[in-house]
Design a protein around this motif. Structure first.
Motif, PDB file in Angstrom:
ATOM      1  N   UNK A  63      12.500  13.485   8.037  1.00 48.50           N
ATOM      2  CA  UNK A  63      13.780  12.802   8.032  1.00 48.50           C
ATOM      3  C   UNK A  63      14.819  13.629   7.301  1.00 48.50           C
ATOM      4  N   UNK A  64      16.052  13.153   7.309  1.00 48.37           N
ATOM      5  CA  UNK A  64      17.098  13.885   6.613  1.00 48.37           C
ATOM      6  C   UNK A  64      18.248  13.000   6.208  1.00 48.37           C
ATOM      7  N   UNK A  65      17.980  11.687   6.102  1.00 52.64           N
ATOM      8  CA  UNK A  65      19.062  10.746   5.838  1.00 52.64           C
ATOM      9  C   UNK A  65      19.626  10.912   4.430  1.00 52.64           C
ATOM     10  N   UNK A  66      18.781  11.227   3.475  1.00 54.02           N
ATOM     11  CA  UNK A  66      19.228  11.348   2.084  1.00 54.02           C
ATOM     12  C   UNK A  66      19.640  12.793   1.792  1.00 54.02           C
ATOM     13  N   UNK A  67      20.706  13.238   2.449  1.00 50.89           N
ATOM     14  CA  UNK A  67      21.270  14.548   2.157  1.00 50.89           C
ATOM     15  C   UNK A  67      20.920  15.648   3.135  1.00 50.89           C
ATOM     16  N   UNK A  68      19.845  15.485   3.891  1.00 50.85           N
ATOM     17  CA  UNK A  68      19.407  16.558   4.782  1.00 50.85           C
ATOM     18  C   UNK A  68      20.355  16.816   5.943  1.00 50.85           C
ATOM     19  N   UNK A  69      20.924  15.751   6.498  1.00 54.33           N
ATOM     20  CA  UNK A  69      21.819  15.902   7.647  1.00 54.33           C
ATOM     21  C   UNK A  69      23.291  15.906   7.251  1.00 54.33           C
ATOM     22  N   UNK A  70      23.582  15.629   6.018  1.00 52.76           N
ATOM     23  CA  UNK A  70      24.960  15.618   5.565  1.00 52.76           C
ATOM     24  C   UNK A  70      25.545  14.213   5.566  1.00 52.76           C
ATOM     25  N   UNK A  71      26.577  14.024   4.761  1.00 59.14           N
ATOM     26  CA  UNK A  71      27.190  12.709   4.589  1.00 59.14           C
ATOM     27  C   UNK A  71      27.806  12.182   5.881  1.00 59.14           C
ATOM     28  N   UNK A  72      28.442  13.065   6.642  1.00 54.77           N
ATOM     29  CA  UNK A  72      29.079  12.629   7.886  1.00 54.77           C
ATOM     30  C   UNK A  72      28.048  12.086   8.870  1.00 54.77           C
ATOM     31  N   UNK A  73      26.907  12.776   8.993  1.00 54.82           N
ATOM     32  CA  UNK A  73      25.857  12.319   9.901  1.00 54.82           C
ATOM     33  C   UNK A  73      25.264  11.000   9.415  1.00 54.82           C
TER      34      UNK A  73
END
Length: 303
Positions: A205-215
């Motif tokens: 996953x990447x919800x907590x910072x991995x994909x970025x705030x905009x994503x």
């Protein structure tokens, strides 16, 4: 046979707005292309559940839940409809981000005809002669698209069947639109949350910072985009004939088809153009018939 009903104008407008939002969805999900498709679905479920159930509890406490599930068959019907819509979301998002927007539009072109068939055969709804002509012309267009597509359109057929059955269940389930969506979401919430937590803790996953705030913001806002048109659809489907809902649903796939061709550059040859033209002629016949019948009703009322 039940008589041909008078159309509810508010139901018609709500249905049209819901289908317009769905028509624009490929643009939104394309922004999330970096996120795995199933994680987008799980985020849709989680955030739409938080939004819908939070709003219902704020307004009504738990009274809405007790009133809804007290009605016969509602609990298991909504469990089934929730499963169907989750499957539909997953296949749709995967297809959009895999470059099959045109085929998803074909699925939603087929779906309204399936709704008409379900409405006439199972709900004993009646069509006027002009509406039968409209449906027949549109059906020719869909058949043309299906048999000239170039390969077996399994994505399109699966999308059509799952959403057609979902709409039928929401039509017969005696529950208001927002509580119904809340119960559907509640059934799916814990499995979806568990899968998201598993992905985050296993490096997928990447919800907590991995994909970025905009994503992350797009994923959260996707919950609202999920809930609002479904609420509108469930509202409209209980107020206007299912056969009418079936024909109005051509709004969404038409917009999706245009996005697929004009924005994403997918193929749109002469065979697809012919099928598209048949469908719009059928819609024109249906719209003209509805306009003329509404004017006939208005004349006696004015007198």
């Amino acid at each position: 046979m039940s008589p041909i009903p008078v159309l509810d104008r508010r139901g018609l407008w709500v249905a049209a707005a819901s289908f317009a939002v769905w028509g624009l969805m490929p643009l939104y999900w394309h922004l999330l292309k970096a996120v795995p498709s199933m994680q987008i679905v799980f985020h849709r479920i989680v955030w739409s559940t938080v939004l819908v159930i939070g709003w219902l509890c704020w307004k009504q406490g738990l009274q809405w839940w007790r009133q809804a599930v007290a009605k016969p068959r509602v609990a298991w019907l909504l469990a089934l409809s929730g499963t169907l819509i989750a499957f539909n979301w997953g296949l749709y998002i995967w297809a959009v981000n895999a470059g099959h927007v045109v085929e998803t539009s074909l699925g939603y072109f087929i779906n309204p005809l399936l709704n008409v068939v379900l409405g006439v055969l199972l709900l004993r709804e009646r069509l006027t002669a002009a509406q039968w002509i409209a449906v027949s012309i549109a059906a020719l267009g869909v058949l043309w698209l299906t048999f000239n597509y170039g390969s077996f359109p399994w994505i399109a057929l699966a999308l059509a069947a799952s959403f057609g059955l979902y709409g039928l269940i929401r039509k017969v389930a005696a529950v208001d639109s927002i509580p119904g969506l809340g119960i559907e979401s509640a059934y799916l919430f814990l499995p979806a949350l568990a899968m998201l937590l598993w992905a985050e803790t296993h490096g997928q996953g990447g919800f907590f910072g991995g994909w970025g705030l905009a994503m992350d913001a797009l994923l959260v806002f996707g919950g609202a985009l999920t809930a609002l048109p479904l609420i509108g659809f469930a509202y409209a489907v209980r107020r206007i004939p299912y056969s009418v809902i079936g024909l109005m649903q051509y709004i969404a796939p038409t917009m999706q088809l245009l996005i697929g061709v004009l924005v994403f550059g997918e193929a749109f040859d002469n065979d697809r153009a012919i099928g598209f033209a048949f469908i719009w002629v059928g819609l024109a016949v249906f719209a003209i018939d509805g306009f003329l019948r509404s004017r006939k009703r208005a004349v006696p009322a004015a007198a």
